[in-house]
Write a protein that holds these residues in place. Structure first.
Motif, PDB file in Angstrom:
ATOM      1  N   ASN A  44     -76.405   1.674  -8.998  1.00 30.30           N
ATOM      2  CA  ASN A  44     -75.286   2.199  -8.013  1.00 30.30           C
ATOM      3  C   ASN A  44     -74.433   1.052  -6.840  1.00 30.30           C
ATOM      4  O   ASN A  44     -73.909   1.732  -5.583  1.00 30.30           O
ATOM      5  CB  ASN A  44     -76.492   2.242  -6.681  1.00 30.30           C
ATOM      6  CG  ASN A  44     -77.332   3.712  -7.852  1.00 30.30           C
ATOM      7  OD1 ASN A  44     -76.833   4.553  -8.730  1.00 30.30           O
ATOM      8  ND2 ASN A  44     -78.523   4.546  -7.660  1.00 30.30           N
ATOM      9  N   TYR A  45     -74.285  -0.126  -7.148  1.00 28.16           N
ATOM     10  CA  TYR A  45     -73.846  -1.339  -5.959  1.00 28.16           C
ATOM     11  C   TYR A  45     -72.507  -1.977  -6.445  1.00 28.16           C
ATOM     12  O   TYR A  45     -72.173  -1.899  -7.820  1.00 28.16           O
ATOM     13  CB  TYR A  45     -74.852  -2.046  -6.021  1.00 28.16           C
ATOM     14  CG  TYR A  45     -76.498  -1.954  -5.307  1.00 28.16           C
ATOM     15  CD1 TYR A  45     -75.965  -2.437  -3.539  1.00 28.16           C
ATOM     16  CD2 TYR A  45     -77.061  -1.564  -5.794  1.00 28.16           C
ATOM     17  CE1 TYR A  45     -76.406  -2.080  -2.793  1.00 28.16           C
ATOM     18  CE2 TYR A  45     -78.061  -1.055  -4.694  1.00 28.16           C
ATOM     19  CZ  TYR A  45     -77.853  -1.488  -3.693  1.00 28.16           C
ATOM     20  OH  TYR A  45     -79.513  -0.924  -2.353  1.00 28.16           O
ATOM     21  N   GLN A  46     -71.610  -1.876  -5.414  1.00 31.67           N
ATOM     22  CA  GLN A  46     -70.225  -2.688  -6.056  1.00 31.67           C
ATOM     23  C   GLN A  46     -70.586  -4.232  -6.298  1.00 31.67           C
ATOM     24  O   GLN A  46     -71.237  -4.404  -5.465  1.00 31.67           O
ATOM     25  CB  GLN A  46     -69.048  -2.198  -5.036  1.00 31.67           C
ATOM     26  CG  GLN A  46     -67.765  -2.662  -6.118  1.00 31.67           C
ATOM     27  CD  GLN A  46     -66.842  -1.937  -5.249  1.00 31.67           C
ATOM     28  OE1 GLN A  46     -66.877  -1.464  -4.596  1.00 31.67           O
ATOM     29  NE2 GLN A  46     -65.209  -3.130  -4.969  1.00 31.67           N
ATOM     30  N   PHE A  47     -70.058  -5.346  -7.244  1.00 29.44           N
ATOM     31  CA  PHE A  47     -70.285  -5.851  -6.973  1.00 29.44           C
ATOM     32  C   PHE A  47     -69.348  -7.082  -7.032  1.00 29.44           C
ATOM     33  O   PHE A  47     -67.757  -6.330  -8.046  1.00 29.44           O
ATOM     34  CB  PHE A  47     -70.765  -6.963  -8.411  1.00 29.44           C
ATOM     35  CG  PHE A  47     -72.310  -6.425  -8.426  1.00 29.44           C
ATOM     36  CD1 PHE A  47     -73.297  -7.619  -8.216  1.00 29.44           C
ATOM     37  CD2 PHE A  47     -72.742  -5.607  -8.549  1.00 29.44           C
ATOM     38  CE1 PHE A  47     -74.188  -7.170  -8.567  1.00 29.44           C
ATOM     39  CE2 PHE A  47     -74.275  -5.105  -9.199  1.00 29.44           C
ATOM     40  CZ  PHE A  47     -75.114  -5.916  -9.201  1.00 29.44           C
ATOM     41  N   VAL A  48     -68.958  -8.340  -6.830  1.00 28.09           N
ATOM     42  CA  VAL A  48     -67.731  -8.570  -6.674  1.00 28.09           C
ATOM     43  C   VAL A  48     -68.470 -10.546  -6.905  1.00 28.09           C
ATOM     44  O   VAL A  48     -69.372 -11.094  -6.332  1.00 28.09           O
ATOM     45  CB  VAL A  48     -67.519  -8.664  -4.952  1.00 28.09           C
ATOM     46  CG1 VAL A  48     -65.558  -9.539  -5.532  1.00 28.09           C
ATOM     47  CG2 VAL A  48     -66.679  -7.910  -4.967  1.00 28.09           C
ATOM     48  N   PHE A  49     -67.539 -10.858  -7.276  1.00 31.69           N
ATOM     49  CA  PHE A  49     -67.685 -12.041  -8.214  1.00 31.69           C
ATOM     50  C   PHE A  49     -66.098 -13.565  -7.697  1.00 31.69           C
ATOM     51  O   PHE A  49     -65.382 -12.920  -8.979  1.00 31.69           O
ATOM     52  CB  PHE A  49     -68.079 -12.461  -9.504  1.00 31.69           C
ATOM     53  CG  PHE A  49     -68.937 -11.896 -10.052  1.00 31.69           C
ATOM     54  CD1 PHE A  49     -70.531 -11.923  -9.688  1.00 31.69           C
ATOM     55  CD2 PHE A  49     -68.868 -10.393 -10.443  1.00 31.69           C
ATOM     56  CE1 PHE A  49     -71.592 -11.189 -10.577  1.00 31.69           C
ATOM     57  CE2 PHE A  49     -69.793  -9.392 -10.678  1.00 31.69           C
ATOM     58  CZ  PHE A  49     -71.517  -9.621 -10.452  1.00 31.69           C
ATOM     59  N   PRO A  50     -66.780 -14.229  -7.092  1.00 33.84           N
ATOM     60  CA  PRO A  50     -65.326 -14.894  -6.757  1.00 33.84           C
ATOM     61  C   PRO A  50     -65.109 -15.995  -7.471  1.00 33.84           C
ATOM     62  O   PRO A  50     -66.061 -16.438  -7.625  1.00 33.84           O
ATOM     63  CB  PRO A  50     -65.309 -14.668  -5.108  1.00 33.84           C
ATOM     64  CG  PRO A  50     -66.531 -15.447  -4.555  1.00 33.84           C
ATOM     65  CD  PRO A  50     -67.063 -13.728  -5.669  1.00 33.84           C
ATOM     66  N   ASN A  51     -64.297 -16.924  -7.356  1.00 35.01           N
ATOM     67  CA  ASN A  51     -63.284 -18.075  -8.023  1.00 35.01           C
ATOM     68  C   ASN A  51     -63.808 -19.160  -6.979  1.00 35.01           C
ATOM     69  O   ASN A  51     -62.946 -18.488  -5.755  1.00 35.01           O
ATOM     70  CB  ASN A  51     -62.730 -18.063  -8.854  1.00 35.01           C
ATOM     71  CG  ASN A  51     -62.824 -17.761 -10.245  1.00 35.01           C
ATOM     72  OD1 ASN A  51     -63.931 -18.460 -10.641  1.00 35.01           O
ATOM     73  ND2 ASN A  51     -61.654 -17.035 -11.270  1.00 35.01           N
ATOM     74  N   ALA A  52     -63.838 -19.764  -6.516  1.00 31.87           N
ATOM     75  CA  ALA A  52     -64.539 -21.160  -5.702  1.00 31.87           C
ATOM     76  C   ALA A  52     -62.893 -21.252  -6.351  1.00 31.87           C
ATOM     77  O   ALA A  52     -61.813 -21.280  -6.687  1.00 31.87           O
ATOM     78  CB  ALA A  52     -65.459 -22.122  -5.881  1.00 31.87           C
TER      79      ALA A  52
END
Length: 206
Positions: A44-52
């Protein structure tokens, strides 16, 4: 300058219960931590994975939040700190989720960035996996800090357990509500760790 990132919407058609941002470690990238998404078990959560923002010196695909090589130790940290702070503050406009419903998490160097930047923002919570404190961790007194989960492997040969103990002692001295767990493992993200993470998220997002 923004951060390149991968985002995954909640698996149902409802607005997300919250936003979880996960920062990768030194030499890894957003795809590495994004591959763990099914094991978070938080549909039920939105996920965000950033690149350094910086290229990793020893890999064409790896990224770095700052340099960890002895001759350039911590070079780029100030720039990454500001960039990550600005980017996190911009997420509400792009996702519709406020910082008060956002959890910042990170592994290893990403865990160090989580503590550094996260303690300065009105986030829902912080999760530090196999991380450590930066030498100049901000100690500015605030009325409140995000609740913080610190997890570490007892057999970690990359970031020794002592780093987690020091981080715990420091943030508790600041008045941070801290949950701490050790595991019989090395420098890694284990299923047991992700289960503790899941429970922490559900608890702080009530």
């Amino acid at each position: 300058m923004s951060l390149q990132h991968i985002t995954f919407s909640a698996s149902n058609s409802e607005p997300p219960a919250g936003l979880i941002v996960t920062l990768h470690g030194w030499g890894a990238n957003a795809e590495d931590v994004a591959s763990l998404l099914p094991f978070f078990r938080l549909p039920n959560y939105q996920f965000v994975f950033p690149n350094a923002p910086y290229p990793f010196p020893d890999s064409a695909t790896g990224r770095a939040w700052y340099d960890l090589r002895m001759e350039n130790m911590f070079q780029g940290l100030a720039e990454s700190r500001q960039l990550l702070t600005d980017w996190l503050q911009s997420l509400e406009s792009s996702t519709g989720v406020p910082l008060s419903r956002t959890i910042l998490s990170g592994f290893s160097q990403g865990g160090a960035m989580t503590l550094d930047v996260g303690l300065q923002l009105p986030l829902a919570g912080l999760i530090v996996m196999s991380g450590y404190l930066h030498p100049e961790i901000a100690t500015a007194t605030k009325s409140s800090f995000p609740p913080t989960l610190i997890m570490h492997g007892r057999n970690d040969q990359v970031v020794p357990l002592q780093a987690a103990l020091k981080a715990r002692e420091t943030v508790e001295a600041l008045g941070v509500a801290t949950e701490y767990h050790e595991f019989d493992m090395g420098h890694e993200i284990s299923p047991e760790m992700l289960e503790v993470l899941r429970k922490f998220v559900v608890n702080v997002m009530k």
